[in-house]
Motif scaffolding. Structure first.
Motif, PDB file in Angstrom:
ATOM      1  N   THR A   5       0.827  -1.204   0.000  1.00 36.38           N
ATOM      2  CA  THR A   5       0.000   0.000   0.000  1.00 36.38           C
ATOM      3  C   THR A   5       0.863   1.256   0.000  1.00 36.38           C
ATOM      4  N   LEU A   6       0.358   2.292  -0.652  1.00 35.27           N
ATOM      5  CA  LEU A   6       1.038   3.585  -0.706  1.00 35.27           C
ATOM      6  C   LEU A   6       0.665   4.394   0.525  1.00 35.27           C
ATOM      7  N   PHE A  10       4.762   0.442   1.218  1.00 31.87           N
ATOM      8  CA  PHE A  10       5.218  -0.626   2.099  1.00 31.87           C
ATOM      9  C   PHE A  10       5.601  -1.850   1.261  1.00 31.87           C
ATOM     10  N   ASP A  11       6.757  -2.436   1.575  1.00 31.76           N
ATOM     11  CA  ASP A  11       7.240  -3.563   0.782  1.00 31.76           C
ATOM     12  C   ASP A  11       6.483  -4.842   1.130  1.00 31.76           C
ATOM     13  N   GLY A  35      -7.674  -4.272   6.437  1.00 30.07           N
ATOM     14  CA  GLY A  35      -8.115  -3.703   5.176  1.00 30.07           C
ATOM     15  C   GLY A  35      -7.626  -2.280   5.037  1.00 30.07           C
ATOM     16  N   PRO A  36      -8.107  -1.570   4.032  1.00 29.45           N
ATOM     17  CA  PRO A  36      -7.721  -0.170   3.867  1.00 29.45           C
ATOM     18  C   PRO A  36      -8.120   0.656   5.081  1.00 29.45           C
ATOM     19  N   ILE A  69      -5.478  12.372   0.892  1.00 29.32           N
ATOM     20  CA  ILE A  69      -5.087  10.979   1.111  1.00 29.32           C
ATOM     21  C   ILE A  69      -5.260  10.249  -0.203  1.00 29.32           C
ATOM     22  N   SER A  70      -4.211   9.633  -0.678  1.00 29.57           N
ATOM     23  CA  SER A  70      -4.309   8.857  -1.912  1.00 29.57           C
ATOM     24  C   SER A  70      -4.096   7.384  -1.610  1.00 29.57           C
ATOM     25  N   GLY A  71      -4.475   6.534  -2.539  1.00 27.56           N
ATOM     26  CA  GLY A  71      -4.346   5.098  -2.341  1.00 27.56           C
ATOM     27  C   GLY A  71      -5.599   4.499  -1.740  1.00 27.56           C
TER      28      GLY A  71
END
Length: 559
Positions: free
Chosen positions: A29-30, A57-58, A397-398, A415-417
């Motif tokens: 997630t960005l 995040f990797d 979750g998001p 906020i993006s993503g």
């Protein structure tokens, strides 16, 4: 959950120009946010520094970022969604929301015992270190428990916990004082590793360590059995391509299509649990995810896991069921009411962990899989039973946010993503010759009372649709927050979803905003009506139609 995982309050030697922070969040997630430092050497509580950060995040859920070096402790470091204050402002818990939006994490680090009263980490939902005897050169979270530890400068071979107690380095999985940091890789852990004393991966045929209630396979869409994973020979099972443990898994769909019962059972009896405490189980689970275009699973469909110890009472351990609307993707039931309201299942199998009854000698597990129609596939793989099994009960979750947090006070989304919002549908334009989406607005009770931030936003469906969607319904929307030609929206065309939480007409819970003309700026300028973008509005003046070119297609007219 997004949090600080590791950083250097006062590195050894000369202070570097840049300070490194390791953050932890959902893999892939960005994230965009702010790292802020609040002075803690005295009672002034001034904001020393604030830096915007961003990154993805990797695969391990780690993100390493750099900011200009912070002033040495004492201080409180915040990780937040935004920063609306100014350097030199005095911090107060009363202005937290106005200055920082959502505070994801906070940590107070003192350089003297007297400074403990000037730290705000715990008050902001994070933690505050007790005085460790010096200025820590490194602070880090235990990779399993999440507990904070510090290493002083000089470290004297010591590790100090959040309460100021000295901990021997050999209590950790790797020596925390042997290097300067572990940025970008797992931190040392003081927690004991998981003891998985039983694993069933379904690599062997049923009949010995596990049993199936029947074996069904019509060569097409009706099946319940052990199959290869992935199985590209079948047009239903080939949707599942990742998350498997080995070469086989249990697949089921439309069990009663061949005359069997709609509920079939995987039984794993006689698991030896003698002498174990804090017992838990893990299982990998998958199902078709097709919202909002389709709602494949109906009430009664899903997966239920039961356990009994020493032939005692049969206890429900976990359930995956459709949402409150009665049909849709399968989700974890977090409160035991038979309705899926937690993490959703997808065709990429996810690993879930659940507590089991403690005590006794022998454990029996039964996994019920219920499917009574085509396009309702269910998959389970790798069942583990042991102590201290890792992972949370459900994948996160998001981030759930308010619409005004996405909109912000600027022309672009703040906020993006991936995000999740709940609101009331104020307009539906989802036909192919319309906007292909709908508008949703925050309830009046959830607004921020800031006239500069919009409480509405457009949800783009693309070629998808939401059955029964209507104005006034309360919905939960999950998707990607983004801008498109100057218009903010939540895009649910790919991995997003729309769930109808309340199908009644709730338009009385949102208000229309009155607008007066002449406007404060050019009416065709993006910023003029940015603060009410996507919201219900009304004009107090009498207006005249001057153009209606887009009326038939989008319902748009120029006034």
């Amino acid at each position: 959950m997004i949090r600080i995982n590791e950083f250097q309050p006062n590195p050894q030697g000369t202070d570097p120009q840049m300070a490194v922070f390791e953050l932890q969040g959902e893999p892939g997630t960005l994230f965009t946010g702010w790292i802020t430092s609040i002075e803690g050497d005295n009672s002034s509580a001034t904001i020393d520094s604030a830096y915007q950060i961003s990154g993805t995040f990797d695969e391990h859920g780690l993100l390493t970022v750099e900011v200009p070096d912070l002033e040495n402790p004492s201080f409180t470091v915040l990780l937040s969604s935004e920063f609306n204050g100014a350097l030199g402002n005095t911090f107060s818990l009363l202005n937290t929301g106005a200055f920082f939006g959502t505070v994801h994490d906070a940590l107070g680090v003192p350089d003297a015992s007297a400074d403990a009263s000037y730290l705000f980490g715990a008050a902001l939902g994070g933690a505050d270190f007790a005085y460790t005897g010096d200025e820590p050169r490194l602070v880090f979270r235990d990779s399993l428990s999440g507990d904070w530890y510090a290493i002083n400068d000089p470290d004297n071979g010591q590790v100090i916990d959040i309460n100021g107690n000295v901990v021997a380095p050999d209590e950790f999985s790797s020596d925390p004082v042997s290097g300067t940091d572990t940025f970008g890789s797992a931190n040392p852990s003081r927690s004991a590793p998981a003891v998985n004393h039983f694993v069933e991966s379904f690599e062997q045929a049923p009949g010995t360590t596990y049993f199936l209630s029947s074996d069904i396979d019509d060569g097409s869409f009706d099946f319940f059995d052990r199959f290869a994973s992935p199985d590209n020979t079948n047009s239903a099972r080939d949707d599942f391509q990742s998350g498997f443990d080995g070469g086989y898994a249990i697949f089921g769909q439309d069990h009663d299509g061949e005359g069997g019962a709609s509920t079939q059972v995987v039984s794993i009896p006689g698991i030896d649990i003698s002498g174990y405490v804090d017992l838990a189980m893990a299982v990998r689970v998958g199902a078709l995810s097709s919202e909002p275009t389709f709602h494949n699973y109906e009430a009664g469909d899903g997966i239920r896991i039961f356990a009994s110890v020493d032939s005692g009472a049969r206890v429900l351990v976990a359930e995956f069921a459709p949402p409150v609307s009665g049909s849709g993707d399968l989700r974890l039931d977090t409160d035991g009411d038979g309705i899926g309201d937690g993490g959703g299942l997808t065709t990429a199998l996810s690993r879930f962990v659940f507590d089991l009854p403690n005590g006794g000698s022998l454990l029996d597990l039964e996994i019920e899989m219920t499917s009574d129609a085509s396009y309702e596939p269910l998959v389970i793989d790798k069942v583990e039973v042991g102590e201290m099994l890792e992972l949370a009960p459900e994948p996160e979750g998001p981030e759930a946010v308010f619409i005004h947090q996405i909109q912000g006070s600027g022309t672009d989304v703040a906020i993006s993503g991936e995000v999740q919002v709940q609101g009331i549908v104020t307009g539906v334009y989802d036909e192919s010759d319309e906007l292909k989406g709908f508008f949703v607005q925050e309830e009046d009770s959830d607004t921020d009372n800031d006239s500069a931030t919009s409480e509405g936003i457009f949800v783009y469906l693309g070629s998808n649709s939401v059955d029964g969607l209507a104005e006034g319904q309360i919905v939960t929307v999950t998707g990607a927050a983004e801008d498109y030609f100057g218009m903010s929206k939540i895009n649910v065309t790919d991995e997003g979803s729309v769930t109808i939480d309340d199908a009644a007409n709730n338009l009385n819970l949102v208000s229309s905003t009155s607008l007066e003309l002449p406007a404060p700026g050019r009416t065709d300028a993006a910023a003029t009506f940015e603060a009410v973008e996507g919201m219900l509005v009304n004009f107090t003046d009498t207006l005249v139609v001057s153009e209606y070119y887009e009326l038939a297609r989008t319902g748009q007219i120029v006034l």
